[in-house]
Write an enzyme that holds these catalytic residues in place. Structure first.
Site, PDB file in Angstrom:
ATOM      1  N   ASP A   1       2.308  -4.563  -4.732  1.00  0.00           N
ATOM      2  CA  ASP A   1       3.266  -3.653  -4.119  1.00  0.00           C
ATOM      3  C   ASP A   1       2.547  -2.369  -3.700  1.00  0.00           C
ATOM      4  O   ASP A   1       2.026  -1.632  -4.542  1.00  0.00           O
ATOM      5  CB  ASP A   1       4.380  -3.340  -5.125  1.00  0.00           C
TER       6      ASP A   1
ATOM      7  N   ASP B   1       5.419  -4.267   2.682  1.00  0.00           N
ATOM      8  CA  ASP B   1       4.567  -3.621   1.681  1.00  0.00           C
ATOM      9  C   ASP B   1       4.490  -4.329   0.337  1.00  0.00           C
ATOM     10  O   ASP B   1       3.912  -3.781  -0.613  1.00  0.00           O
ATOM     11  CB  ASP B   1       5.023  -2.182   1.458  1.00  0.00           C
ATOM     12  N   GLU B   2       5.025  -5.519   0.211  1.00  0.00           N
ATOM     13  CA  GLU B   2       4.911  -6.215  -1.072  1.00  0.00           C
ATOM     14  C   GLU B   2       4.908  -7.725  -0.878  1.00  0.00           C
ATOM     15  O   GLU B   2       5.459  -8.251   0.094  1.00  0.00           O
ATOM     16  CB  GLU B   2       6.019  -5.798  -2.046  1.00  0.00           C
TER      17      GLU B   2
END
Length: 353
Positions: free
Chosen positions: A13, A108-109
């Site tokens: 993350d 983003d993860e």
């Protein structure tokens, strides 16, 4: 040695992704409270907040107007989603060079299943290597959590943030999770958390204490899934080829309502959630759907296709409002409202390089 029967998953993350990119690209913003999003005059919401801004209670999905009330000297920058997607593609490419089983959740993860690629005694070394490579290539930090299930891995990354690394060893799942707040579990939103709290369930371990019959009675099949997650027995796989078909949000009203003004304001907040989720996943769609459930539980939906794909609140809300005003009549008692966006093209999907 790699244990072929023991699954091990990482949850990677990025830390304050959009805001961190802005601070990295523009050194004068470093160390300052910064948010990414449209202006308050445009009824914008916070798409991302730097850790400096979070100290003032500012969070993503918060109305921009509220954010500036909390800190009037806040720095606001317009989103640059092309830039964010480019960095995301670079990061996801780093992940995919380690394992083909990479499941992005947003820009983003992502989950990474490293069961077959990484010997058990090298998990930490490999995770550190991922963090170092991402930093070397982008100047950005990320947090990695690891465990034998998606739940354990994701909770570990939440606990370790920011710029952390926490790998839970097989057999330590219950010891790690049970003392933690139940709100850390994936799928426990505000409503579910309220139900759990009202029944004395505040820690993840309290879920196990209630048992399957009680949980199923209160929460249905979702309660059984929560029990599996709480005990580290979740079996969900990492799916690298899963494609998002639609992004949706709906809300059951606390009381049935025929108040058109109230319903239209509620519809805006629902559309706002959809727009935020689209932005988070880097998606745009063309088909807007409105779902209404009446007081007698009659449920129907209507949809309209836009001229071009979008992830912006205004065209989504305008279209939903147009549909709503077409079907609404005075005295119509509504108990649930929902909207969704679909019709994603392949070029809209998050790509791995």
């Amino acid at each position: 040695m790699v244990n072929p029967t023991r699954k091990y998953i990482l949850h990677a993350d990025m830390d304050a992704f959009y805001a961190s990119i802005e601070q990295t690209d523009e050194p004068k913003y470093r160390g300052l409270p910064l948010v990414v999003g449209a202006s308050a005059s445009q009824r914008g919401v916070v798409a991302a907040a730097s850790y400096e801004a979070r100290k003032y209670g500012i969070r993503s999905a918060m109305p921009m107007k509220t954010a500036f009330k909390l800190h009037p000297d806040l720095i606001r920058v317009e989103p640059r989603f092309t830039r964010y997607r480019d960095i995301s593609n670079l990061v996801m490419g780093i992940f995919s060079r380690l394992t083909p089983l990479v499941q992005p959740l947003s820009l983003d993860e992502a989950y990474l299943d490293i069961s077959k690629q990484v010997p058990s005694d090298m998990k930490e070394e490999v995770a550190i290597g991922i963090k170092n490579t991402v930093f070397d290539k982008t100047g950005l930090t990320l947090t990695i959590g690891g465990g034998t299930s998606k739940t354990v891995a994701k909770i570990a990354s939440q606990v370790a943030k920011p710029n952390g690394l926490l790998l839970i060893q097989p057999g330590q799942e219950i010891q790690f999770m049970h003392p933690l707040d139940v709100g850390l579990m994936w799928g426990v939103g505000p409503k579910t958390e309220q139900i759990l709290h009202s029944n004395g369930i505040r820690k993840i371990g309290d879920i196990s204490a209630k048992g399957p019959l009680w949980l199923q009675n209160k929460l249905g099949q979702r309660g059984i899934h929560l029990l599996e997650m709480a005990n580290g027995k979740e079996t969900d796989e990492v799916h690298s080829s899963k494609q998002t078909k639609s992004i949706s949000s709906e809300s059951t009203l606390s009381e049935d309502s025929a108040d058109q003004r109230f319903l239209e304001e509620k519809l805006y907040s629902i559309c706002l959630q959809v727009a935020q989720r689209l932005l988070n996943q880097g998606l745009k769609g063309k088909t807007v759907s409105l779902k209404l459930r009446l007081s007698d539980f009659t449920t129907f939906s209507r949809q309209k296709t836009l001229p071009s794909p979008t992830n912006e609140i205004e065209p989504i809300y305008t279209t939903c409002l147009e549909i709503f005003r077409t079907v609404f009549y005075p005295g119509m008692q509504i108990r649930l409202m929902g909207t969704s966006l679909s019709g994603f093209t392949e070029s809209n999907q998050l790509r791995l390089i």
